[in-house]
Design an enzyme around this catalytic site. Sequence first.
Site, PDB file in Angstrom:
ATOM      1  N   GLU A 249     -17.381  -5.174  24.490  1.00 48.41           N
ATOM      2  CA  GLU A 249     -16.488  -6.331  24.562  1.00 48.41           C
ATOM      3  C   GLU A 249     -15.317  -6.237  23.592  1.00 48.41           C
ATOM      4  O   GLU A 249     -14.179  -6.573  23.935  1.00 48.41           O
ATOM      5  CB  GLU A 249     -17.259  -7.631  24.299  1.00 48.41           C
ATOM      6  CG  GLU A 249     -18.274  -7.987  25.359  1.00 48.41           C
ATOM      7  CD  GLU A 249     -19.653  -7.408  25.072  1.00 48.41           C
ATOM      8  OE1 GLU A 249     -20.607  -7.779  25.774  1.00 48.41           O
ATOM      9  OE2 GLU A 249     -19.763  -6.593  24.128  1.00 48.41           O
TER      10      GLU A 249
ATOM     11  N   ASP B 264      -9.955   6.166   7.261  1.00 49.35           N
ATOM     12  CA  ASP B 264     -11.401   6.042   7.071  1.00 49.35           C
ATOM     13  C   ASP B 264     -11.892   4.673   7.515  1.00 49.35           C
ATOM     14  O   ASP B 264     -12.943   4.549   8.150  1.00 49.35           O
ATOM     15  CB  ASP B 264     -11.749   6.248   5.594  1.00 49.35           C
ATOM     16  CG  ASP B 264     -11.404   7.643   5.106  1.00 49.35           C
ATOM     17  OD1 ASP B 264     -12.103   8.586   5.495  1.00 49.35           O
ATOM     18  OD2 ASP B 264     -10.433   7.779   4.343  1.00 49.35           O
TER      19      ASP B 264
ATOM     20  N   SER C 143     -21.956 -10.506  37.674  1.00 48.00           N
ATOM     21  CA  SER C 143     -22.022 -11.875  37.163  1.00 48.00           C
ATOM     22  C   SER C 143     -20.641 -12.492  37.007  1.00 48.00           C
ATOM     23  O   SER C 143     -20.435 -13.667  37.288  1.00 48.00           O
ATOM     24  CB  SER C 143     -22.745 -11.892  35.805  1.00 48.00           C
ATOM     25  OG  SER C 143     -24.093 -11.503  35.938  1.00 48.00           O
TER      26      SER C 143
ATOM     27  N   HIS D 112     -27.469 -16.989  24.659  1.00 43.00           N
ATOM     28  CA  HIS D 112     -26.448 -16.768  25.678  1.00 43.00           C
ATOM     29  C   HIS D 112     -25.691 -18.045  26.046  1.00 43.00           C
ATOM     30  O   HIS D 112     -24.803 -18.004  26.902  1.00 43.00           O
ATOM     31  CB  HIS D 112     -27.086 -16.173  26.937  1.00 43.00           C
ATOM     32  CG  HIS D 112     -27.417 -14.723  26.807  1.00 43.00           C
ATOM     33  ND1 HIS D 112     -28.165 -14.216  25.772  1.00 43.00           N
ATOM     34  CD2 HIS D 112     -27.076 -13.642  27.573  1.00 43.00           C
ATOM     35  CE1 HIS D 112     -28.294 -12.911  25.913  1.00 43.00           C
ATOM     36  NE2 HIS D 112     -27.630 -12.540  26.992  1.00 43.00           N
TER      37      HIS D 112
ATOM     38  N   ARG E 260     -21.736 -20.712  35.805  1.00 45.97           N
ATOM     39  CA  ARG E 260     -22.746 -20.008  36.588  1.00 45.97           C
ATOM     40  C   ARG E 260     -23.241 -20.897  37.719  1.00 45.97           C
ATOM     41  O   ARG E 260     -23.482 -20.443  38.832  1.00 45.97           O
ATOM     42  CB  ARG E 260     -23.921 -19.605  35.701  1.00 45.97           C
ATOM     43  CG  ARG E 260     -25.069 -18.932  36.451  1.00 45.97           C
ATOM     44  CD  ARG E 260     -26.218 -18.598  35.502  1.00 45.97           C
ATOM     45  NE  ARG E 260     -27.287 -17.857  36.158  1.00 45.97           N
ATOM     46  CZ  ARG E 260     -28.345 -18.401  36.740  1.00 45.97           C
ATOM     47  NH1 ARG E 260     -28.486 -19.720  36.748  1.00 45.97           N
ATOM     48  NH2 ARG E 260     -29.268 -17.660  37.306  1.00 45.97           N
TER      49      ARG E 260
ATOM     50  N   HIS F  75     -20.430 -18.157  32.753  1.00 43.67           N
ATOM     51  CA  HIS F  75     -21.644 -18.656  32.099  1.00 43.67           C
ATOM     52  C   HIS F  75     -21.246 -19.481  30.872  1.00 43.67           C
ATOM     53  O   HIS F  75     -21.588 -19.176  29.743  1.00 43.67           O
ATOM     54  CB  HIS F  75     -22.581 -17.511  31.727  1.00 43.67           C
ATOM     55  CG  HIS F  75     -23.105 -16.759  32.924  1.00 43.67           C
ATOM     56  ND1 HIS F  75     -22.275 -16.123  33.817  1.00 43.67           N
ATOM     57  CD2 HIS F  75     -24.367 -16.565  33.374  1.00 43.67           C
ATOM     58  CE1 HIS F  75     -23.011 -15.547  34.769  1.00 43.67           C
ATOM     59  NE2 HIS F  75     -24.293 -15.809  34.529  1.00 43.67           N
TER      60      HIS F  75
ATOM     61  N   HIS G 137       0.850  -1.195   0.000  1.00 41.88           N
ATOM     62  CA  HIS G 137       0.000   0.000   0.000  1.00 41.88           C
ATOM     63  C   HIS G 137       0.883   1.242   0.000  1.00 41.88           C
ATOM     64  O   HIS G 137       1.296   1.717   1.066  1.00 41.88           O
ATOM     65  CB  HIS G 137      -0.905  -0.007   1.235  1.00 41.88           C
ATOM     66  CG  HIS G 137      -1.803  -1.196   1.318  1.00 41.88           C
ATOM     67  ND1 HIS G 137      -1.345  -2.443   1.677  1.00 41.88           N
ATOM     68  CD2 HIS G 137      -3.134  -1.329   1.067  1.00 41.88           C
ATOM     69  CE1 HIS G 137      -2.354  -3.299   1.659  1.00 41.88           C
ATOM     70  NE2 HIS G 137      -3.444  -2.660   1.294  1.00 41.88           N
TER      71      HIS G 137
ATOM     72  N   ASN H 217      -8.498  11.124   3.737  1.00 39.50           N
ATOM     73  CA  ASN H 217      -8.162  11.191   2.307  1.00 39.50           C
ATOM     74  C   ASN H 217      -9.339  10.863   1.396  1.00 39.50           C
ATOM     75  O   ASN H 217      -9.244  10.984   0.178  1.00 39.50           O
ATOM     76  CB  ASN H 217      -6.968  10.284   1.979  1.00 39.50           C
ATOM     77  CG  ASN H 217      -7.233   8.821   2.277  1.00 39.50           C
ATOM     78  OD1 ASN H 217      -8.333   8.312   2.072  1.00 39.50           O
ATOM     79  ND2 ASN H 217      -6.214   8.119   2.758  1.00 39.50           N
TER      80      ASN H 217
END
Length: 673
Positions: free
Chosen positions: A420, A165, A393, A482, A529, A470, A36, A195
């Site tokens: 996250e 960008d 949790s 989940h 859990r 969990h 590049h 650019n």
Amino acid sequence: MSAASTENASSETVRLAIDTVRTLAMDAVQAAESGHPGTPMALAPLAYALYTKHLRHDPAAPDWADRDRFILSVGHASMLLYGTLHLAGYDLPLEEIKNFRQWESLTPGHPEVHHTKGVETTTGPLGQGVANAVGFAMAEAHLAATFNQPGHEIVDHYTYFVAGDGCLMEGISHEAASYAGHLKLGKLIGFFDDNGITIDGSTALTCSDDAAKRFESYGWQVLHVADVNDLAAIDAAIAEAKADTQRPTLIITKTHIGFGSPNRQDTAKAHGEPLGKDEIALTKQTYGWPGTEPFFVPQDALAHWRNATAQRAETHAAWKAKWQAYSAAYPELAAELERRMNRELPAQLEQSFPAFDAKSGNVASRAASGVVINAIANVVPELFGGSADLTGSNLTNVKGAHPFSAAQRDGRNIHFGIREHAMGAIMNGMGLHGGVIPYGGTFLVFSDYMRPAIRLAGLMGVQAIYVFTHDSIGLGEDGPTHQPVEHLTALRCIPNLLVLRPSDADEVSEAWRVALHHKRGPSAIVLTRQKLSYFAEPARAKDGVKQGAYIVADAAGHVPNVVLLASGSEVEIALKAREQLSGHGIHARVVSCPSLELFAQQPLEYRHHVLPAGVPRVAVEAAHPMSWYRWVGDTGAVVGIDTFGASAPAPVLYQKFGITADRVAATAKQLLR
């Protein structure tokens, strides 16, 4: 050239110094027949301004603790960085520039930390560098608040980044920039290479938002440089950025991709392909370039770069004097900071890990993890982390400690928010900065959101600790959205990532011990859990977790007829299956496998001891079975889940999906027929 003449170099010398970065980029990409060139050609004035006038850096000591950090989030523009590092005097000879993108060169296609001196982080996946920069700035702010004393600002540096960008289109830039503005990270200074071009063409094809308003809404100071070739404007913008200590700054810099190329400037063709020999010749004519052969470096330009860099290196000498004064005035603080930056764990750590008993150990592994964190927190003050809005949790809070915030930089509990992906990349920046050991929690299923950052942590060898709770259908009623199924296997596929899924409280304690000692890459501690039984084998767990797998129950003096392998919550199921098989005269060995990666690293003798040849094997895990086929072999079987879960109480789900002692025992008996 003297120091004074460096400061007052002629405009011709400065132009030559900048154009050398451009021509090296063009020539390297052409020689590699890939790369590049356009962005390095555009941003060369910015790199020149930063490395010769603003960055605190020393090519002879690229890792000194209080240097400024520069992060090229647009990693595909790597030749901008390589050319600059070479000219500035880093250990990057011209021969390496000529070997751009070649086998074992120091100039890979995208910058790689720990591979090339002067590269602070591995970039390429767009937007990651922006979030890394936030992590660097957070670590600097935290260490400054912890160690600086009046008149002794021993931690006092800036983090700079360049984004394009594509970086700003990627969602991670929103997550990270929002958080940086909230934290008021005034020592974070970013440049947006505006650019207007992407691979497909004009950014107008896909983007019409207002970057300035966007960052202003995050709480950033936004400045503008109308032309990146205006060095005075860059200098003024950086000065203004530093003057605002309460806001990070984004400097929006207008550039022309492929600057100076008669037929490629401001086109997508300048982005990701060589210009071609003819176009390079025309471009060099436009520059008034004095050389004809590729990779020509004018001596005046090189001398100017090296002398300017020598002036910047004086900031290192000044810091050394400050460090000596600090060490004399505050020897204990200096020793502690040095220990942290050298990544040395405290000697008293080994005695701080809790041992559980039948009363305290009959808990969910996430609860045991919370106990461990708080037991070791005071001994390992560099443990610095939190959760992505799941603190209650994930149980990641250090009790009695306050949150890291704009008002309390010495806080060690980090509220990452529902971010996250940014959390993972911020942790990478924190870990690369040094002085802290980052950890971050979320549900295992949401490791999907942060997987690109986890992968880069593995690639970079960053010590980051993920607390994934969990961990299975055992989370119950929240249902299949989940409930992780494929996630353990997916994580185990990432090179250098250590996955630890402990089966009881003592294994949790040992998992944390292993993670803290695992300095060459990230660790994922995977937790339940639901409550787990306590096996009352702390001594055996200590060695067993470190070895990745170990025998928790054997065949009662007999040669085992079958070996039952399991991790985490399913070890208890394997133990119950062993009891059932015993009633049928079948002698079963149960092996807890908290880390398949560690087990694979053990000597063959130990692996054969745990898994004797010729004995059938059954593995059980409430997850996709793919991880286990290597260990059960062609004659074994895996009891697992290869469908999505469902919404119901955990005991019902285990029964309905067949993750039961009955099924494990039946599978073992089937193998023995």
